[in-house]
Design an enzyme around this catalytic site. Sequence first.
Site, PDB file in Angstrom:
ATOM      1  N   GLU A  50      62.041  39.144  49.542  1.00 53.97           N
ATOM      2  CA  GLU A  50      61.819  37.766  49.959  1.00 53.97           C
ATOM      3  C   GLU A  50      62.072  36.796  48.820  1.00 53.97           C
ATOM      4  O   GLU A  50      61.984  37.148  47.648  1.00 53.97           O
ATOM      5  CB  GLU A  50      60.392  37.603  50.481  1.00 53.97           C
ATOM      6  CG  GLU A  50      59.327  37.987  49.477  1.00 53.97           C
ATOM      7  CD  GLU A  50      57.957  38.114  50.121  1.00 53.97           C
ATOM      8  OE1 GLU A  50      57.279  37.083  50.203  1.00 53.97           O
ATOM      9  OE2 GLU A  50      57.586  39.225  50.530  1.00 53.97           O
ATOM     10  N   SER A  63      58.454  35.104  34.894  1.00 53.22           N
ATOM     11  CA  SER A  63      57.024  35.410  34.906  1.00 53.22           C
ATOM     12  C   SER A  63      56.813  36.903  34.667  1.00 53.22           C
ATOM     13  O   SER A  63      57.434  37.738  35.322  1.00 53.22           O
ATOM     14  CB  SER A  63      56.414  35.010  36.251  1.00 53.22           C
ATOM     15  OG  SER A  63      55.052  35.381  36.313  1.00 53.22           O
ATOM     16  N   SER A 115      51.323  36.009  32.950  1.00 54.17           N
ATOM     17  CA  SER A 115      50.177  36.145  33.857  1.00 54.17           C
ATOM     18  C   SER A 115      48.985  36.608  33.022  1.00 54.17           C
ATOM     19  O   SER A 115      48.912  37.763  32.616  1.00 54.17           O
ATOM     20  CB  SER A 115      50.496  37.168  34.957  1.00 54.17           C
ATOM     21  OG  SER A 115      51.558  36.719  35.762  1.00 54.17           O
ATOM     22  N   LEU A 116      48.070  35.701  32.768  1.00 54.95           N
ATOM     23  CA  LEU A 116      46.936  36.005  31.892  1.00 54.95           C
ATOM     24  C   LEU A 116      45.693  36.356  32.705  1.00 54.95           C
ATOM     25  O   LEU A 116      45.172  37.462  32.626  1.00 54.95           O
ATOM     26  CB  LEU A 116      46.666  34.810  30.974  1.00 54.95           C
ATOM     27  CG  LEU A 116      45.559  34.986  29.946  1.00 54.95           C
ATOM     28  CD1 LEU A 116      45.854  36.156  29.006  1.00 54.95           C
ATOM     29  CD2 LEU A 116      45.350  33.697  29.151  1.00 54.95           C
ATOM     30  N   HIS A 117      45.160  35.389  33.429  1.00 57.72           N
ATOM     31  CA  HIS A 117      44.081  35.562  34.418  1.00 57.72           C
ATOM     32  C   HIS A 117      42.704  35.862  33.840  1.00 57.72           C
ATOM     33  O   HIS A 117      41.716  35.740  34.579  1.00 57.72           O
ATOM     34  CB  HIS A 117      44.458  36.614  35.461  1.00 57.72           C
ATOM     35  CG  HIS A 117      45.785  36.381  36.097  1.00 57.72           C
ATOM     36  ND1 HIS A 117      46.177  35.148  36.585  1.00 57.72           N
ATOM     37  CD2 HIS A 117      46.849  37.211  36.296  1.00 57.72           C
ATOM     38  CE1 HIS A 117      47.412  35.233  37.066  1.00 57.72           C
ATOM     39  NE2 HIS A 117      47.842  36.456  36.892  1.00 57.72           N
ATOM     40  N   CYS A 141      53.448  35.309  46.749  1.00 61.08           N
ATOM     41  CA  CYS A 141      54.258  36.473  46.401  1.00 61.08           C
ATOM     42  C   CYS A 141      53.908  37.708  47.224  1.00 61.08           C
ATOM     43  O   CYS A 141      52.783  38.181  47.216  1.00 61.08           O
ATOM     44  CB  CYS A 141      54.062  36.761  44.914  1.00 61.08           C
ATOM     45  SG  CYS A 141      54.908  38.215  44.339  1.00 61.08           S
TER      46      CYS A 141
END
Length: 345
Positions: free
Chosen positions: A90, A189, A212-214, A331
Site C-alpha cells: 500500500e 523512517s 522511530s523513538l517512542h 501504516c
Amino acid sequence: MELNSLTLDETKEFVLSLGQKSYRGEQLFSSLNRHKILDIQKIHQLPKEFRDTLETQSRINKIKILNRFDSKVDDTKKFLYLLEDNNIIESVYMKYDHGNSICISTQVGCRMGCSFCASTKEGRIRNLTAAEMLNQIYIMENDLNLTIDNIVLMGSGEPLDNYENTLKFLNIIHDPKGHNTSYRNITLSTCGIIPRIYDLGREGVPITLSISLHSPFDQYRSQIMPISKKYKINELMEACKFYTRTNNRRLTFEYTLIEGINDREEDINELVKILKGINAHINLIPLNPIKEYNMNRPSKNNVEIFYKKLKKIGIPVTIRKEKGADISASCGQLRRDYLDKTQPN
C-alpha cells in the site's frame, strides 16, 4: 534483468553489453523514470530491433492498482497495489501546503515487531525491489494526473532492512535524467538499525532521517520496539549524531504517545537529556490503536500538555495532523483489513 530496477550507470552498462551506444541507455532510463513508460514496445525512441532484443534479454516490473480509497474528510488517497507475485502493498497520497506527498512501502510486511504497528503482525514476507518502490510513485502520478513532490519511506516495511534496494531507489528517483526528486524532499523512517544508519551517513545522501523513538528509556522502548533490546538508546543517539555531522541535516524523531507509557513528566526530562547536542525535531503522534495492542492514546488535552512542555523547554516539536482517518490510512492498516476480508477463515 529487471530494467526499472537499474540505475542510470547500470542501464548504460547493460545496453553496452547488448552492442548499443551509451546514449541508448540514457534514453531507456529516462523513458522508464521520467516518462514512466512500462512497456518496452512503447519506448519509441529506441529502434524496433533493439526493443525486440530488450524483450528477450530483460523485463519491466509492473504492479497494478488493486483498489483506491479516497478520504471524505481530506484529500488523502490510499492505494492498494497488486504485485506480480500476487502480494499486496500500500501507499498513501497526502496533499499539503508544501506539495504532493506519498508514503511508500519498502517491504511486504515487516519483521521489526513494533507492538502498535499493523504492518508487522504477519512478519516480513519479502523485500521490494527498487522498481516496486518506484512503481508506487509513477502509477500514483499517472492515476491522479499530478507530480509527487515529497517522498516518505514510512509505509509497510523497514527501509534499512532492505538497504541495497532502498539505496538503488534513492539513486534512481533522484537522478536528473529521471524523476529528479531532490534528496531534501525525501524522508526515510527507521526504527534504528544502527549499522545501517552509519552506512547511510557515509553514502553522503542528504535525505531527512526520521527515527522511530517512542520512548527515551530502554526499559519501555524495548517493550514497544523489540529492536531496542539489540540497539540501546545511547548507541542510537551516537549514530544519529554521526548522521547529522556527515549530512548536515536535522533529524526527526517520531514519538507515538501512549497513555501512561511514554507521556509522563519523566519522559520529557529524559528526552531533554538524550537529545542534547543533536539537531532534532520531535513529531508527536497520538497512538492509533489496533486490536493486537491493548493500549490507549492520551486525551487531546494531555497531548497538548506534552507538546507545550517540550516547546517551553526549547525542543522543536509538532503534533502530526491525522490524515485519512476514515480510510485506515495508518501504516499497514488497509492491507490487513483487505486480507482479513478476503482470506478464508
